[in-house]
Design a protein around this motif. Structure first.
Motif, PDB file in Angstrom:
ATOM      1  N   SER A 248       8.282   2.836  -9.611  1.00 36.94           N
ATOM      2  CA  SER A 248       8.413   1.998  -8.415  1.00 36.94           C
ATOM      3  C   SER A 248       9.860   1.820  -7.964  1.00 36.94           C
ATOM      4  CB  SER A 248       7.731   0.648  -8.601  1.00 36.94           C
ATOM      5  OG  SER A 248       8.403  -0.082  -9.582  1.00 36.94           O
TER       6      SER A 248
ATOM      7  N   SER B  50       8.930  13.641 -11.244  1.00 35.50           N
ATOM      8  CA  SER B  50       8.580  12.484 -12.070  1.00 35.50           C
ATOM      9  C   SER B  50       7.444  12.812 -13.039  1.00 35.50           C
ATOM     10  CB  SER B  50       8.222  11.289 -11.190  1.00 35.50           C
ATOM     11  OG  SER B  50       7.044  11.569 -10.475  1.00 35.50           O
TER      12      SER B  50
ATOM     13  N   GLU C 137      12.126   4.053  -8.087  1.00 33.53           N
ATOM     14  CA  GLU C 137      12.436   5.303  -7.389  1.00 33.53           C
ATOM     15  C   GLU C 137      11.729   5.336  -6.023  1.00 33.53           C
ATOM     16  OE1 GLU C 137      14.539   7.549  -8.331  1.00 33.53           O
ATOM     17  OE2 GLU C 137      14.098   8.987  -6.730  1.00 33.53           O
TER      18      GLU C 137
ATOM     19  N   ASN D  96       0.824  -1.210   0.000  1.00 37.46           N
ATOM     20  CA  ASN D  96       0.000   0.000   0.000  1.00 37.46           C
ATOM     21  C   ASN D  96       0.858   1.259   0.000  1.00 37.46           C
ATOM     22  OD1 ASN D  96      -2.590  -1.131  -0.099  1.00 37.46           O
ATOM     23  ND2 ASN D  96      -2.436  -1.667   2.075  1.00 37.46           N
ATOM     24  N   GLU D  97       1.997   1.166   0.704  1.00 37.82           N
ATOM     25  CA  GLU D  97       2.922   2.293   0.736  1.00 37.82           C
ATOM     26  C   GLU D  97       3.476   2.536  -0.669  1.00 37.82           C
ATOM     27  OE1 GLU D  97       5.706   1.693   3.904  1.00 37.82           O
ATOM     28  OE2 GLU D  97       6.921   3.432   3.368  1.00 37.82           O
TER      29      GLU D  97
ATOM     30  N   GLU E 106      16.375   7.602   7.694  1.00 36.26           N
ATOM     31  CA  GLU E 106      16.394   9.041   7.924  1.00 36.26           C
ATOM     32  C   GLU E 106      16.471   9.422   9.411  1.00 36.26           C
ATOM     33  OE1 GLU E 106      16.864  11.481   5.906  1.00 36.26           O
ATOM     34  OE2 GLU E 106      16.521  13.054   7.396  1.00 36.26           O
ATOM     35  N   ASP E 107      15.719   8.737  10.255  1.00 37.53           N
ATOM     36  CA  ASP E 107      15.711   9.147  11.672  1.00 37.53           C
ATOM     37  C   ASP E 107      17.085   8.958  12.313  1.00 37.53           C
ATOM     38  OD1 ASP E 107      15.460   6.382  11.511  1.00 37.53           O
ATOM     39  OD2 ASP E 107      14.223   6.216  13.305  1.00 37.53           O
TER      40      ASP E 107
ATOM     41  N   PHE F 137      -6.558   9.725  -1.341  1.00 37.00           N
ATOM     42  CA  PHE F 137      -6.834   8.440  -0.694  1.00 37.00           C
ATOM     43  C   PHE F 137      -7.787   8.591   0.491  1.00 37.00           C
ATOM     44  CE2 PHE F 137      -3.743   5.135  -2.204  1.00 37.00           C
ATOM     45  CZ  PHE F 137      -3.257   5.870  -3.274  1.00 37.00           C
TER      46      PHE F 137
ATOM     47  N   TYR G 236       7.479  13.999   8.316  1.00 33.04           N
ATOM     48  CA  TYR G 236       7.422  12.820   7.450  1.00 33.04           C
ATOM     49  C   TYR G 236       5.991  12.637   6.965  1.00 33.04           C
ATOM     50  CZ  TYR G 236      11.977  11.806   9.552  1.00 33.04           C
ATOM     51  OH  TYR G 236      13.277  11.889   9.982  1.00 33.04           O
TER      52      TYR G 236
ATOM     53  N   PRO H 274       7.329   6.919   6.689  1.00 33.00           N
ATOM     54  CA  PRO H 274       8.318   7.419   7.650  1.00 33.00           C
ATOM     55  C   PRO H 274       9.637   7.751   6.958  1.00 33.00           C
ATOM     56  CG  PRO H 274       7.337   5.358   8.420  1.00 33.00           C
ATOM     57  CD  PRO H 274       6.891   5.554   7.005  1.00 33.00           C
ATOM     58  N   GLY H 275      10.217   8.851   7.361  1.00 34.33           N
ATOM     59  CA  GLY H 275      11.538   9.206   6.851  1.00 34.33           C
ATOM     60  C   GLY H 275      11.515  10.011   5.556  1.00 34.33           C
ATOM     61  N   VAL H 276      10.351  10.116   4.913  1.00 31.68           N
ATOM     62  CA  VAL H 276      10.275  10.908   3.677  1.00 31.68           C
ATOM     63  C   VAL H 276       9.439  12.147   3.979  1.00 31.68           C
ATOM     64  CG1 VAL H 276       9.555  10.943   1.263  1.00 31.68           C
ATOM     65  CG2 VAL H 276      10.471   8.840   2.257  1.00 31.68           C
TER      66      VAL H 276
ATOM     67  N   ARG I 203      15.778   5.147   1.713  1.00 31.22           N
ATOM     68  CA  ARG I 203      16.393   6.359   2.258  1.00 31.22           C
ATOM     69  C   ARG I 203      15.631   6.827   3.512  1.00 31.22           C
ATOM     70  NH1 ARG I 203      18.432   9.728   4.247  1.00 31.22           N
ATOM     71  NH2 ARG I 203      19.815  11.363   3.539  1.00 31.22           N
ATOM     72  N   GLY I 204      14.300   6.766   3.414  1.00 31.91           N
ATOM     73  CA  GLY I 204      13.460   7.180   4.535  1.00 31.91           C
ATOM     74  C   GLY I 204      13.626   6.278   5.747  1.00 31.91           C
ATOM     75  N   PHE I 205      13.850   5.007   5.475  1.00 27.48           N
ATOM     76  CA  PHE I 205      14.056   4.025   6.546  1.00 27.48           C
ATOM     77  C   PHE I 205      15.216   4.448   7.455  1.00 27.48           C
ATOM     78  CE2 PHE I 205      16.295  -0.094   7.561  1.00 27.48           C
ATOM     79  CZ  PHE I 205      15.364  -0.583   8.474  1.00 27.48           C
TER      80      PHE I 205
ATOM     81  N   ALA J  89      19.219  11.825  11.037  1.00 21.56           N
ATOM     82  CA  ALA J  89      18.759  13.091  11.619  1.00 21.56           C
ATOM     83  C   ALA J  89      19.296  13.258  13.040  1.00 21.56           C
ATOM     84  CB  ALA J  89      17.240  13.162  11.603  1.00 21.56           C
TER      85      ALA J  89
ATOM     86  N   TYR K  11       0.716   3.933  -2.923  1.00 23.47           N
ATOM     87  CA  TYR K  11       0.453   5.335  -2.601  1.00 23.47           C
ATOM     88  C   TYR K  11       1.475   6.236  -3.292  1.00 23.47           C
ATOM     89  CZ  TYR K  11      -0.330   9.550   0.187  1.00 23.47           C
ATOM     90  OH  TYR K  11      -0.601  10.834   0.593  1.00 23.47           O
ATOM     91  N   MET K  12       2.731   5.848  -3.195  1.00 22.15           N
ATOM     92  CA  MET K  12       3.783   6.699  -3.757  1.00 22.15           C
ATOM     93  C   MET K  12       3.828   6.640  -5.285  1.00 22.15           C
ATOM     94  SD  MET K  12       6.623   6.053  -0.794  1.00 22.15           S
ATOM     95  CE  MET K  12       7.815   7.312  -1.223  1.00 22.15           C
TER      96      MET K  12
ATOM     97  N   ILE L 211       5.627   8.586  -9.247  1.00 30.92           N
ATOM     98  CA  ILE L 211       7.012   8.181  -9.015  1.00 30.92           C
ATOM     99  C   ILE L 211       7.168   6.705  -9.409  1.00 30.92           C
ATOM    100  CG2 ILE L 211       8.869   8.091  -7.304  1.00 30.92           C
ATOM    101  CD1 ILE L 211       7.216  10.100  -5.621  1.00 30.92           C
TER     102      ILE L 211
ATOM    103  N   LEU M  40      13.333   5.841  -2.329  1.00 33.70           N
ATOM    104  CA  LEU M  40      12.865   6.817  -1.332  1.00 33.70           C
ATOM    105  C   LEU M  40      12.546   6.134  -0.006  1.00 33.70           C
ATOM    106  CD1 LEU M  40      10.462   9.077  -3.454  1.00 33.70           C
ATOM    107  CD2 LEU M  40      12.480   9.868  -2.210  1.00 33.70           C
ATOM    108  N   ILE M  41      11.952   4.952  -0.098  1.00 34.23           N
ATOM    109  CA  ILE M  41      11.573   4.246   1.132  1.00 34.23           C
ATOM    110  C   ILE M  41      12.829   3.790   1.891  1.00 34.23           C
ATOM    111  CG2 ILE M  41      10.475   2.143   2.026  1.00 34.23           C
ATOM    112  CD1 ILE M  41       8.271   2.579  -0.094  1.00 34.23           C
TER     113      ILE M  41
ATOM    114  N   PHE N 180       8.959  14.431  -0.797  1.00 32.06           N
ATOM    115  CA  PHE N 180       8.016  13.594  -1.534  1.00 32.06           C
ATOM    116  C   PHE N 180       7.389  14.388  -2.679  1.00 32.06           C
ATOM    117  CE2 PHE N 180       3.691  11.815  -2.062  1.00 32.06           C
ATOM    118  CZ  PHE N 180       4.065  10.570  -2.538  1.00 32.06           C
TER     119      PHE N 180
ATOM    120  N   VAL O 298      -1.383   6.844   3.251  1.00 26.37           N
ATOM    121  CA  VAL O 298      -0.403   5.953   3.876  1.00 26.37           C
ATOM    122  C   VAL O 298       0.759   6.776   4.450  1.00 26.37           C
ATOM    123  CG1 VAL O 298       1.130   3.991   3.453  1.00 26.37           C
ATOM    124  CG2 VAL O 298      -1.020   4.177   2.198  1.00 26.37           C
TER     125      VAL O 298
END
Lengths: 509, 257
Positions: free
Chosen positions: A467, B110, A469, A455-456, A480-481, B89, B141, B96-98, A476-478, A484, A459-460, A465, A473-474, B103, B93
């Protein structure tokens, strides 16, 4: 006997039953060739001799016998093969100068080294960072005028470990104290103690504070690299240090040069090269040892970005005295195989360690991380968090232990490992453990492994965007915390840049 | 605008997890028009929304979807988005992190709608102001820890930045309080233009009052069973679905609460 040895170290040979390798150990003395030695004071030479003997007598790490090696095939570790088959010699200044792409002139070499630290759009001049390059002339520093003045005024000293002949007694005492942190009976710590050369001792006397961070760029161009980083922080001092492990350039290893034959090796640069040159696997055996005094604060980073042809074995061990604080970022992106230990000894009452790590294993990489939060003092706190993304057929192994000794009442410890699996062939093993010897403590552990949620991803992609890419992003986001919350700005920027580069190279099916 | 410029769905049959949910849907949403899609729970509204956007979990077994004169029946979600289709939606959804900014920049890039950094921030700030979104959300995020209302406003923010040619709002009004609903409805109204079609999926008359749909369609058991002008929505608001669908459709859970 020789056959036994060859069988044991050959990658796919049958394993010897328990005990056989131990019985065969004396044969190693005849077969392992001790590399050319770094000159140094007597105490150090004797120390190296002692550990070399210990190393040669000890059975090699075994994936069947040693718990630490259960998930990483120790028989493929190239260290023994290198020492058996190669006559290793210290890298000469000429070799090092060439691999830096600069002349042997210290200032130019430093500039060459500082180019290795990717600071993105910010030049080194504005990064609040001093790059310490280890050259024959000593440590060469590169940074802005302002930062270099700050270093000079701070009282923090950086001593090259290449040439120890004229070392003063205080430095020698500190080196001895720091080396004694890693005297475990394992063969690899013995090998490191016998063979380390190059690197730096950084000392922050009591009460000193240095605002710019110090980057130690380890040039690991040799077949066998055994670098050392020794950190000594006096009471109430503070320091930010980063170890960066990288090979200068693929294929930068030089061809033999007649001018080198006169090189006798009165100093080392962290690596050994074989003589004559042959195609061989490469191996790094690195250690960082730190003592953080009462009330002192160490901000530390370690970045591993070695080529996939390399085995990277490293041990970080940091000891915290009363009220001392450690804040650390670990980044593991490179190496074909990595086996790393990160230990923190919380000795002093009220000491505090916060360690976060990122690892991204792709293609056929095998990254094995081990951590130890060892609570000896009362009222100590530790956090260890490692996030791993694993793709293709890569493997990540994590085992983390919180050990609380009976003396460590009121311990507050947590260890966690989160894995993001990106492909069906990717694998992550996670073994967090607790060993509690005190009765008034708060300790916990957590481990998760997950995939990118459909679903994530939908959504993106629904925003246009593609898939592949989205997955980038996911991933990279994983991380990120963790980035940071990096202990100092330059390490956040550099690790983010290295991670982005790795993600950009990642070929997702 | 000719009708071919908008969305045309013909005899669309869709299954998911082996079960047929849409059993021959015909629907046209021309550019410049606002259409409402209503229907009892379980009638297939969200399935239609997801199918129009290209969700891989929904299989089209027959029929076709055309958009902007192109057959998009077998296009992926990202390809449809690049043609200008946008789905707000029902359950956005969390990523996290983006951050919202990163985004949006990736999405605009794109879609070939990239703006220079300064212009982008200016446009973003202006849209956030209109939607009464705290500027701090730029570096939050995406949807992570957002309240229901914040998520919905963030959907409309994305829509405002991406400027789609077809906006599908899947129950964007659900779970919003009166003020939030007005902000969202105003946001959509301001984006209305002769080149954009809007399909509003809703249970409630209130948002339709503000958006003034050109047509209202009733979906039931996987088919459009009634279509009419805005008046149809008012009838349902007053008397429920029973007068249109018959008594079997008017079970208590089929009615919006």
């Amino acid at each position: 006997m020789a056959e036994v040895l060859v069988t044991r170290v050959s990658p796919k040979g049958p394993r010897q039953p328990l005990g056989t390798a131990r019985a065969a150990a004396p044969s190693l003395q005849r077969l392992l060739q001790r590399p050319q030695q770094v000159a140094g004071p007597d105490w150090l030479r004797q120390r190296r001799d002692r550990f070399w003997e210990r190393f040669v007598a000890a059975p090699a790490p075994s994936s069947t016998r040693d718990e630490d090696w259960r998930r990483t095939d120790a028989s493929r570790l190239p260290l023994y093969e290198l020492l058996e088959k190669q006559q290793l010699r210290l890298a000469s200044p000429q070799q090092q100068a060439r691999s830096e792409g600069a002349s042997a002139d210290a200032a130019q070499a430093a500039r060459g080294m500082s180019d290795l630290v990717p600071f993105g759009d910010d030049s080194l001049e504005h990064s609040g960072t001093i790059v310490a390059a280890i050259t024959r002339q000593g440590v060469s520093l590169h940074g802005s005028q302002q930062d270099l003045e700050a270093l000079e005024q701070s009282g923090v000293s950086i001593v090259a470990l290449g040439s120890l002949a004229n070392m003063d007694d205080t430095a020698a005492t500190r080196i001895r104290q720091l080396l004694s942190l890693l005297e475990g009976d394992g063969p690899l710590s013995a090998a490191w103690q016998a063979l380390w050369n190059g690197g730096a001792l950084i000392t922050a006397p009591a009460g000193t504070h240095l605002s710019p961070s110090l980057w130690i760029v380890h040039d690991l161009s040799g077949a066998l690299s055994v670098p050392a980083t020794l950190l000594w922080l006096g009471e109430d001092s503070s320091l930010s240090v980063c170890d960066q492990y990288r090979k200068v350039e693929e294929g930068a290893q030089d061809t033999p040069d007649s001018s080198e034959s006169s090189w006798t090796g009165d100093g080392g640069f962290g690596y050994y090269t074989p003589e004559p040159q042959t195609a061989i696997p490469t191996c790094t055996l690195a250690a960082t040892l730190a003592m953080v005094g009462r009330g002192a604060q160490l901000s530390y980073g370690t970045l591993q970005e070695q080529p996939l042809t390399t085995w990277h074995v490293s041990h970080t061990l940091i000891q915290l005295e009363q009220e001392a604080r450690l804040s650390a970022l670990v980044s593991r992106l490179g190496a074909g195989t990595e086996k790393s230990w990160f230990d923190v000894n919380l000795v002093g009452r009220g000491s505090d360690a916060e360690i976060s790590g990122i690892a991204f294993a792709s293609s056929s990489q095998h990254l094995d991380h081990q951590s130890l939060q060892r609570h000896l003092g009362e009222d100590t706190r530790s956090r260890f968090t490692l996030k791993c993304a694993v793709s293709d057929h890569a493997t990540s192994v994590y085992s983390g232990l919180i050990e609380v000794l009976p003396s460590a009442q009121k311990t507050d410890g947590y260890v966690s490992n989160r894995n993001l699996l990106l492909d069906p062939g990717a694998k992550a093993d996670s073994i967090p453990r607790l060993e509690i010897g005190a009765n008034d403590v708060r300790c916990g552990h957590g481990a998760t492994a997950g995939h990118i949620d459909d679903n994530e991803r939908f959504y993106m992609t629904s925003r246009g965007i593609p898939s592949h890419e989205v997955d980038r992003l996911i991933v990279r986001g994983f991380f990120e915390d963790i980035l940071a919350a990096a202990p100092f700005p330059s390490i956040a920027a550099v690790s983010a840049r290295l991670l982005d580069e790795k993600i950009a190279r990642w070929q997702h099916p | 605008m000719p009708r071919s410029e908008g969305l045309t769905v013909k005899n669309l049959r869709v299954t998911t997890a082996g079960k047929e949910i849409l059993s021959g849907v015909d629907l046209s949403v021309p550019a410049g028009e606002v259409h409402a899609l209503m229907g009892p729970n379980g009638s297939g509204k969200s399935t239609l929304a997801h199918t129009l956007m290209g969700h891989p979990a929904y299989t089209i077994t027959s029929g076709s979807i055309h958009f902007a004169g192109q057959d998009i029946t077998h296009l992926r979600a990202d390809q449809r988005a690049r043609l200008g289709i946008f789905l707000s939606f029902q359950y956005p959804v969390a990523v996290p992190g983006v951050t919202v900014v990163n985004f949006l920049r990736a999405a605009m890039r794109s879609q070939g709608k990239e703006l220079p950094a300064r212009e982008f921030m200016k446009a973003l700030t202006a849209e956030m102001e209109k939607l009464k979104i705290d500027p701090a959300f730029r570096s939050r995020y995406l949807n992570d820890g957002f309240s229901g209302g914040e998520k919905k406003r963030c959907e409309i923010l994305q829509m405002a930045m991406l400027k789609p040619r077809l906006a599908i709002l899947d129950e964007t009004d659900s779970g919003l309080d009166v003020d939030a609903l007005r902000i969202v409805a105003d946001g959509v109204s301001q984006l209305r233009n002769p080149d954009m079609g809007v399909l509003v999926i809703t249970h409630y008359y209130r948002i339709l009052e503000q958006l003034q749909p050109d047509y209202v369609h009733i979906l039931h058991a996987g088919k459009i069973v009634a279509s009419g002008e805005a008046e149809l929505a008012r009838t349902i608001e007053k008397s429920g679905y029973e007068p249109i669908l018959g008594p079997e459709a008017a079970s208590p859970e089929a009615l919006p609460v």
